[in-house]
Design an enzyme around this catalytic site. Structure first.
Site, PDB file in Angstrom:
ATOM      1  N   GLY A 284       0.801  -1.208   0.000  1.00 37.08           N
ATOM      2  CA  GLY A 284       0.000   0.000   0.000  1.00 37.08           C
ATOM      3  C   GLY A 284       0.833   1.256   0.000  1.00 37.08           C
ATOM      4  O   GLY A 284       0.310   2.341   0.273  1.00 37.08           O
ATOM      5  N   ASP A 285       2.127   1.138  -0.320  1.00 38.69           N
ATOM      6  CA  ASP A 285       3.000   2.308  -0.379  1.00 38.69           C
ATOM      7  C   ASP A 285       4.140   1.981  -1.320  1.00 38.69           C
ATOM      8  O   ASP A 285       4.059   1.034  -2.094  1.00 38.69           O
ATOM      9  CB  ASP A 285       3.488   2.700   1.021  1.00 38.69           C
ATOM     10  CG  ASP A 285       3.704   4.200   1.159  1.00 38.69           C
ATOM     11  OD1 ASP A 285       4.620   4.717   0.487  1.00 38.69           O
ATOM     12  OD2 ASP A 285       2.980   4.862   1.919  1.00 38.69           O
ATOM     13  N   ASP A 286       5.247   2.719  -1.247  1.00 38.45           N
ATOM     14  CA  ASP A 286       6.365   2.488  -2.153  1.00 38.45           C
ATOM     15  C   ASP A 286       6.868   1.048  -2.055  1.00 38.45           C
ATOM     16  O   ASP A 286       6.991   0.499  -0.952  1.00 38.45           O
ATOM     17  CB  ASP A 286       7.524   3.428  -1.832  1.00 38.45           C
ATOM     18  CG  ASP A 286       7.177   4.884  -2.068  1.00 38.45           C
ATOM     19  OD1 ASP A 286       6.468   5.177  -3.051  1.00 38.45           O
ATOM     20  OD2 ASP A 286       7.616   5.726  -1.267  1.00 38.45           O
TER      21      ASP A 286
END
Length: 480
Positions: A284-286
């Site tokens: 859900g992020d980098d």
């Protein structure tokens, strides 16, 4: 039971699964930019980036030679010998802590290996020690405790000045270590599952009191190898080496729900001689984010991230980037080679994130051989969103971004052309694009550039005026 008498050797890294693009051209490119640097701290010689990896394969194929630990362990034991029960219900926090301490004592400096057999092993946080291997057998699953008390509070990192999400202390990672040398987490594709939903819900519901813990964090440590395991559902960033050196992270599968907040895959932070290769990540992020401290605290500590190779990483993140730089980059980032990425269904393939007050620099970066599909903004330089450690940050501390080489990029079914925006008051220069093809753009086909200057060669669609080269091929942006 007594530990086994035989001396164990750690498994050698697997050969690369497919041929890599030769490093020679990229290393020459890096070297030429590196020699031109005069205003940044000296980095290690670039030859260190291609050190042979213990006789297996070649430096063109792998950067695993960054890990220079002994890899041999004098004693081995199973966590079951210390009272652990793999039923997924019994708390094994005390058993893991006893095992690490007892094996360290038994080894007498010769190194120890703790084996986790098949089963579901529920545990709270525990600390590793030097010359130590945690080995997860196939079918072994370490489960993070659902009791917040099993994730004790620890002091914030000096280069952040506070917890990243909340003021004050932060929760410790599930597997943690500080001031260590020669630490290995490996196995035959066992799993470490942080069971992070409890923490994500606190974030969503705004009931979080302290910054969430990572799944795995090592602080101020050297010779770290993490390989051949699956990491799932981290409460916060998944793998976080900070103030570390000689780190190898390879052959990992990292998974989190695509809406799980801030579940970055791999975040090298104020660390050097770091190898990230052959990893698959959904988060859900980098997928990977290179960092080096936050605002005035990062500037004061002054520990850069440098000499980093990120290669053969693939995955998806609908809200963030395949490889990101920052936004916490106040200690500086330099000498980074990123290559052979495959990114799909993501917000961005590569992104440089900064802000007013960050200071620091991002320089001498090469990104090469990237393929992407269904990405919103393929390449992005973005301004911050007023994200600061506190109100004492220096508003005159502007980041410097220069000597960025982005080459051999193919994107299809992307939403728009690149967006390149400098922080207000800053100018980014020395930005080179070569052989970039972005096709089937659905919406905005015009590049957007503000205070970002450089050159572009063989680029489609046509770049913004700030990158026009008038048909020439300069020495700094042309082929080496």
């Amino acid at each position: 039971m007594a530990p086994h008498a035989t001396v164990q050797s750690e498994p050698m890294p697997r050969p690369c699964s497919r041929p890599a693009v030769p490093l020679v051209a990229f290393l020459l490119l890096l070297a030429s930019s590196y020699l031109a640097l005069t205003s940044y701290p000296a980095a290690a010689p670039l030859a260190a980036l291609i050190a042979p990896s213990a006789g297996r394969g070649s430096a063109v194929d792998s950067c695993a030679g960054f890990y220079r630990g002994a890899g041999r362990r004098a004693v081995t034991a199973s966590v079951e010998e210390f009272g652990a029960v793999g039923d997924g219900v019994t708390s094994n926090t005390a058993a893991f802590r006893r095992a690490v301490a007892a094996l360290d004592e038994r080894a007498g400096g010769g190194g120890a290996r703790l084996e986790v057999p098949p089963g579901r092993w529920l545990t709270g946080s525990f600390n590793l020690t030097s010359r130590f291997t945690l080995f997860l057998h196939h079918g072994a699953i370490i489960l993070g405790s659902q009791d917040p008390e099993d994730w004790p509070l620890i002091a914030p990192l000096p280069s952040y000045g506070r917890g990243r999400e909340r003021l004050g202390p932060r929760h410790i990672s599930l597997i943690h270590g500080q001031d260590l040398d020669d630490v290995v987490i490996t196995g035959s594709n066992g799993t470490i599952d942080g069971q992070g939903r409890m923490w994500w819900e606190q974030w969503w519901n705004k009931t979080l009191n302290h910054t969430r813990g990572h799944l795995f964090e090592l602080v101020n440590s050297t010779n770290v190898m993490i390989s051949n395991v699956t990491l799932r559902n981290s409460p916060f960033w998944t793998v976080h080496p900070v103030y570390c050196r000689n780190v190898v992270i390879k052959d990992l599968t990292i998974l989190a729900p695509l809406n799980a907040p801030n579940t970055d895959g791999i975040d090298p932070d104020s660390s050097s001689e770091v190898c990230v290769e052959d990893c698959y990540i959904e988060s859900g992020d980098d997928l990977v984010a290179v960092k080096s401290g936050w605002d005035q605290y990062g500037i004061s500590v002054g520990k850069p991230s440098s000499n980093i190779i990120i290669q053969r990483v693939s995955g998806t993140t609908p809200t963030c980037s395949g490889v990101g730089f920052g936004s916490e980059m106040s200690g500086g980032i330099s000498n980074v080679l990123v290559r052979d990425l495959h990114i799909w269904n993501s917000a961005s393939a590569m992104r440089f994130k900064t802000d007013v007050g960050r200071g620091g620099y991002i320089t001498n970066i090469t990104i090469a051989n990237v393929t992407m599909e269904k990405v919103k903004v393929p390449i992005r330089f973005s301004r911050g969103s007023n994200d600061h450690s506190d109100d004492r940050y220096d508003r005159s501390a502007l980041p410097t971004i220069s000597d960025i080489h982005i080459v051999d990029i193919v994107g299809v079914d992307v939403q728009r052309a690149p967006m390149l925006e400098a922080v207000h008051g800053a100018v980014y220069d020395g930005i080179c694009f070569r052989n970039v093809s972005l096709r089937a753009i659905k919406h905005q086909v015009v590049w957007h550039c503000e205070s970002v200057y450089g050159e572009a060669h063989e680029v489609f669609p046509a770049p913004c005026e700030e990158l026009r080269n008038n048909g020439s091929s300069s020495s700094w942006c042309g082929l080496r």
